[in-house]
Enzyme design. Structure first.
Site, PDB file in Angstrom:
ATOM      1  N   THR A   1      -9.612  -2.127   2.770  1.00 12.79           N
ATOM      2  CA  THR A   1      -9.298  -2.558   1.412  1.00 12.79           C
ATOM      3  C   THR A   1      -9.526  -4.064   1.262  1.00 12.79           C
ATOM      4  O   THR A   1     -10.106  -4.711   2.147  1.00 12.79           O
ATOM      5  CB  THR A   1      -7.864  -2.113   1.024  1.00 12.79           C
TER       6      THR A   1
ATOM      7  N   TYR B   1      -2.216   0.094  -8.799  1.00  8.71           N
ATOM      8  CA  TYR B   1      -1.243   1.186  -8.960  1.00  8.71           C
ATOM      9  C   TYR B   1       0.189   0.735  -8.713  1.00  8.71           C
ATOM     10  O   TYR B   1       1.116   1.515  -8.875  1.00  8.71           O
ATOM     11  CB  TYR B   1      -1.607   2.370  -8.053  1.00  8.71           C
TER      12      TYR B   1
ATOM     13  N   ASP C   1     -14.323   5.475  -2.936  1.00 14.24           N
ATOM     14  CA  ASP C   1     -13.783   4.908  -4.180  1.00 14.24           C
ATOM     15  C   ASP C   1     -14.526   5.440  -5.410  1.00 14.24           C
ATOM     16  O   ASP C   1     -13.963   5.507  -6.499  1.00 14.24           O
ATOM     17  CB  ASP C   1     -13.905   3.380  -4.170  1.00 14.24           C
TER      18      ASP C   1
ATOM     19  N   GLY D   1     -14.239  -8.300 -13.056  1.00 20.27           N
ATOM     20  CA  GLY D   1     -14.316  -8.484 -11.604  1.00 20.27           C
ATOM     21  C   GLY D   1     -15.621  -7.937 -11.060  1.00 20.27           C
ATOM     22  O   GLY D   1     -16.222  -7.018 -11.652  1.00 20.27           O
TER      23      GLY D   1
ATOM     24  N   ASN E   1     -15.285   1.694   2.050  1.00 20.08           N
ATOM     25  CA  ASN E   1     -13.810   1.751   2.092  1.00 20.08           C
ATOM     26  C   ASN E   1     -13.311   2.735   3.145  1.00 20.08           C
ATOM     27  O   ASN E   1     -12.104   2.873   3.323  1.00 20.08           O
ATOM     28  CB  ASN E   1     -13.217   2.101   0.722  1.00 20.08           C
TER      29      ASN E   1
ATOM     30  N   SER F   1       0.804  -1.228   0.000  1.00 20.60           N
ATOM     31  CA  SER F   1       0.000   0.000   0.000  1.00 20.60           C
ATOM     32  C   SER F   1       0.839   1.281   0.000  1.00 20.60           C
ATOM     33  O   SER F   1       1.838   1.387   0.712  1.00 20.60           O
ATOM     34  CB  SER F   1      -0.917   0.007   1.227  1.00 20.60           C
TER      35      SER F   1
ATOM     36  N   LYS G   1     -14.262  -5.060   1.884  1.00 21.06           N
ATOM     37  CA  LYS G   1     -15.130  -3.893   1.665  1.00 21.06           C
ATOM     38  C   LYS G   1     -16.619  -4.182   1.839  1.00 21.06           C
ATOM     39  O   LYS G   1     -17.407  -3.271   2.069  1.00 21.06           O
ATOM     40  CB  LYS G   1     -14.877  -3.303   0.273  1.00 21.06           C
TER      41      LYS G   1
ATOM     42  N   GLY H   1     -16.170  -7.543  -7.353  1.00 18.41           N
ATOM     43  CA  GLY H   1     -15.990  -7.421  -5.902  1.00 18.41           C
ATOM     44  C   GLY H   1     -16.329  -6.020  -5.420  1.00 18.41           C
ATOM     45  O   GLY H   1     -17.107  -5.288  -6.051  1.00 18.41           O
ATOM     46  N   GLY H   2     -15.719  -5.623  -4.306  1.00 18.53           N
ATOM     47  CA  GLY H   2     -16.021  -4.345  -3.664  1.00 18.53           C
ATOM     48  C   GLY H   2     -15.730  -3.146  -4.542  1.00 18.53           C
ATOM     49  O   GLY H   2     -16.578  -2.249  -4.682  1.00 18.53           O
TER      50      GLY H   2
HETATM   51  P1  NAP Z   1     -12.390  -7.800  -3.909  1.00 21.40           P
HETATM   52  O1  NAP Z   1     -13.583  -7.213  -3.262  1.00 21.40           O
HETATM   53  O2  NAP Z   1     -11.738  -8.979  -3.266  1.00 21.40           O
HETATM   54  O3  NAP Z   1     -12.819  -8.198  -5.416  1.00 21.40           O
HETATM   55  C1  NAP Z   1     -11.909  -8.789  -6.283  1.00 21.40           C
HETATM   56  C2  NAP Z   1     -12.624  -9.312  -7.519  1.00 21.40           C
HETATM   57  O4  NAP Z   1     -11.630  -9.897  -8.372  1.00 21.40           O
HETATM   58  C3  NAP Z   1     -13.644 -10.410  -7.246  1.00 21.40           C
HETATM   59  O5  NAP Z   1     -14.692 -10.300  -8.189  1.00 21.40           O
HETATM   60  C4  NAP Z   1     -12.859 -11.702  -7.493  1.00 21.40           C
HETATM   61  O6  NAP Z   1     -13.645 -12.771  -7.946  1.00 21.40           O
HETATM   62  C5  NAP Z   1     -11.963 -11.255  -8.633  1.00 21.40           C
HETATM   63  N1  NAP Z   1     -10.742 -12.064  -8.667  1.00 21.40           N
HETATM   64  C6  NAP Z   1      -9.805 -12.158  -7.709  1.00 21.40           C
HETATM   65  N2  NAP Z   1      -8.804 -12.975  -8.103  1.00 21.40           N
HETATM   66  C7  NAP Z   1      -9.148 -13.411  -9.332  1.00 21.40           C
HETATM   67  C8  NAP Z   1      -8.539 -14.291 -10.276  1.00 21.40           C
HETATM   68  N3  NAP Z   1      -7.364 -14.876 -10.016  1.00 21.40           N
HETATM   69  N4  NAP Z   1      -9.184 -14.515 -11.451  1.00 21.40           N
HETATM   70  C9  NAP Z   1     -10.365 -13.915 -11.719  1.00 21.40           C
HETATM   71  N5  NAP Z   1     -10.986 -13.051 -10.872  1.00 21.40           N
HETATM   72  C10 NAP Z   1     -10.386 -12.824  -9.694  1.00 21.40           C
HETATM   73  O7  NAP Z   1     -11.223  -6.714  -4.084  1.00 21.40           O
HETATM   74  P2  NAP Z   1     -11.377  -5.129  -4.311  1.00 21.40           P
HETATM   75  O8  NAP Z   1     -11.397  -4.457  -3.006  1.00 21.40           O
HETATM   76  O9  NAP Z   1     -12.463  -4.915  -5.282  1.00 21.40           O
HETATM   77  O10 NAP Z   1      -9.946  -4.778  -4.963  1.00 21.40           O
HETATM   78  C11 NAP Z   1      -9.596  -5.280  -6.231  1.00 21.40           C
HETATM   79  C12 NAP Z   1      -8.323  -4.593  -6.757  1.00 21.40           C
HETATM   80  O11 NAP Z   1      -8.564  -3.206  -6.960  1.00 21.40           O
HETATM   81  C13 NAP Z   1      -7.120  -4.678  -5.812  1.00 21.40           C
HETATM   82  O12 NAP Z   1      -5.985  -4.891  -6.588  1.00 21.40           O
HETATM   83  C14 NAP Z   1      -7.077  -3.320  -5.168  1.00 21.40           C
HETATM   84  O13 NAP Z   1      -5.756  -2.948  -4.762  1.00 21.40           O
HETATM   85  C15 NAP Z   1      -7.538  -2.429  -6.332  1.00 21.40           C
HETATM   86  N6  NAP Z   1      -8.137  -1.178  -5.875  1.00 21.40           N
HETATM   87  C16 NAP Z   1      -7.484  -0.004  -6.179  1.00 21.40           C
HETATM   88  C17 NAP Z   1      -8.014   1.194  -5.758  1.00 21.40           C
HETATM   89  C18 NAP Z   1      -7.321   2.478  -6.074  1.00 21.40           C
HETATM   90  O14 NAP Z   1      -7.565   3.466  -5.377  1.00 21.40           O
HETATM   91  N7  NAP Z   1      -6.523   2.534  -7.108  1.00 21.40           N
HETATM   92  C19 NAP Z   1      -9.227   1.212  -5.020  1.00 21.40           C
HETATM   93  C20 NAP Z   1      -9.864   0.012  -4.767  1.00 21.40           C
HETATM   94  C21 NAP Z   1      -9.301  -1.183  -5.185  1.00 21.40           C
HETATM   95  P3  NAP Z   1     -14.300 -13.856  -6.934  1.00 21.40           P
HETATM   96  O15 NAP Z   1     -15.449 -13.154  -6.299  1.00 21.40           O
HETATM   97  O16 NAP Z   1     -14.665 -14.956  -7.836  1.00 21.40           O
HETATM   98  O17 NAP Z   1     -13.196 -14.203  -5.957  1.00 21.40           O
END
Ligand code: NAP
Length: 295
Positions: A68, A238, A109, A131, A93, A21, A72, A133-134
């Site tokens: 994070t 990032y 977010d 994807g 978040n 992070s 979420k 997720g959150g």
């Molecule tokens: P999350 O709630 O765990 O959701 C992740 C999603 O990705 C889920 O739909 C999951 O599917 C899918 N996934 C995970 N591993 C996978 C794989 N190997 N193959 C296919 N699908 C996969 O996580 P999140 O909080 O949304 O965060 C996701 C990413 O966004 C992270 O890398 C985070 O650092 C980044 N992010 C960045 C910012 C920013 O400010 N730049 C803000 C938020 C998040 P399943 O449900 O099937 O497991």
């Protein structure tokens, strides 16, 4: 370096993993500039301890928390109240301290996601989100305000994908935006890639430096052979900067956006909510994050 004293307050990030992070770097740089006697720490926390840790941090007067991956949605249960946006997308978040040792759940977010994309005209365009997720919830909420035509959600898990599409479709239908879920394990997604004007990666695929190049590209390398240079690629990740997927897009002359501006903007919005100050030193947050990435 600022001196941490007996009066310094704790602020921080809970997630798993958190060691990648940039939030501690950019938050502490902002607090120093703003004269806030706060210290921001990234604290690894697994799902089994999440609720105990959140309750404990409130008891020791923690001034605010960011949440994070992967908590979420789970964190909703730890909130006494939700802001309108957090309630609409059922993802949090940011936790804001509330009376009686409670927390209010917010989501910054959405604003963060919109910051770099507002510069592009995506009115009536086709968007693909990888994807569900959150962060995908915040992305779709943001897209809802941009008058797009259609959003395709790409997932691997039928139950999560269906739940996601159902919960977001009410919101989108008010703006006549069509939403469809596609399971990439079952359907050929090349036609969807070809028609997309903007593709957003919301999965963590690309973050793990130990993975091979092939493993670090969402949906695998082959499927992107049909990508055209009119498509904008936006990766929420990032670090590394750029990700393997964005490098692939750059080789095809696509316009690419990484997750840094989103990170800075969502962090600035969280500081506004915790401190009540409107003026946040965004440039200082960005330069400290960029310097850290170069180390
Ligand atoms: P999350 O709630 O765990 O959701 C992740 C999603 O990705 C889920 O739909 C999951 O599917 C899918 N996934 C995970 N591993 C996978 C794989 N190997 N193959 C296919 N699908 C996969 O996580 P999140 O909080 O949304 O965060 C996701 C990413 O966004 C992270 O890398 C985070 O650092 C980044 N992010 C960045 C910012 C920013 O400010 N730049 C803000 C938020 C998040 P399943 O449900 O099937 O497991």
């Amino acid at each position: 370096m600022r001196t941490i004293t007996g009066k310094t307050s704790l602020v921080g990030l809970l997630g798993h993993p958190v060691n990648h992070s940039l939030s501690p770097t950019m938050h502490n740089a902002a607090y120093k500039q703003m004269g806030l006697d706060w210290c921001y720490l990234a604290m690894p926390c697994d799902k089994f301890n999440l609720h105990k840790v959140i309750a404990g941090l409130r008891l020791i007067d923690c001034k605010g928390l960011n949440i994070t991956i992967p908590h979420k949605q789970e964190v909703l249960k730890a909130c006494n109240k939700l802001t309108k946006i957090a309630n609409e997308i059922q993802a949090v978040n940011t936790l804001i301290p509330e009376e009686n040792n409670q927390w209010i759940g917010a989501n910054t977010d959405v604003e963060g996601f919109l910051a770099p994309i507002r510069k592009h005209n995506i009115k009536d365009k086709n968007v693909m989100v990888i994807g569900c997720g959150g962060s995908a919830r915040a992305v779709v909420m943001g897209l809802n305000s941009l008058d797009i035509k259609k959003v395709i959600i790409i997932g691997r898990n039928e139950i999560t994908l269906d739940g996601f599409v159902k919960s977001m479709s009410n919101l989108l239908s008010k703006n006549n935006i069509f939403i469809e879920g596609v399971n990439y394990k079952k359907l050929n997604i090349s036609p969807y890639i070809k028609e997309a004007d903007l593709i957003i990666n919301t999965t963590p695929i690309g973050m793990n430096k130990k993975n091979s190049e092939q493993e670090n590209v969402p949906l695998g390398n082959e499927v992107w052979s049909c990508l055209s240079n009119k498509t904008i690629l936006y990766d929420l990740i990032y670090t590394p900067r750029p990700t393997q997927w964005l490098k692939l897009g750059q080789q095809k002359n696509c316009f690419t956006i990484d997750g840094l501006d989103m990170l800075i903007e969502q962090g600035a919005c969280s500081i506004r909510l915790w401190s009540g100050f409107n003026d946040i030193p965004i440039k200082i947050m960005k330069s400290s994050a960029e310097q850290h990435l170069m180390l």
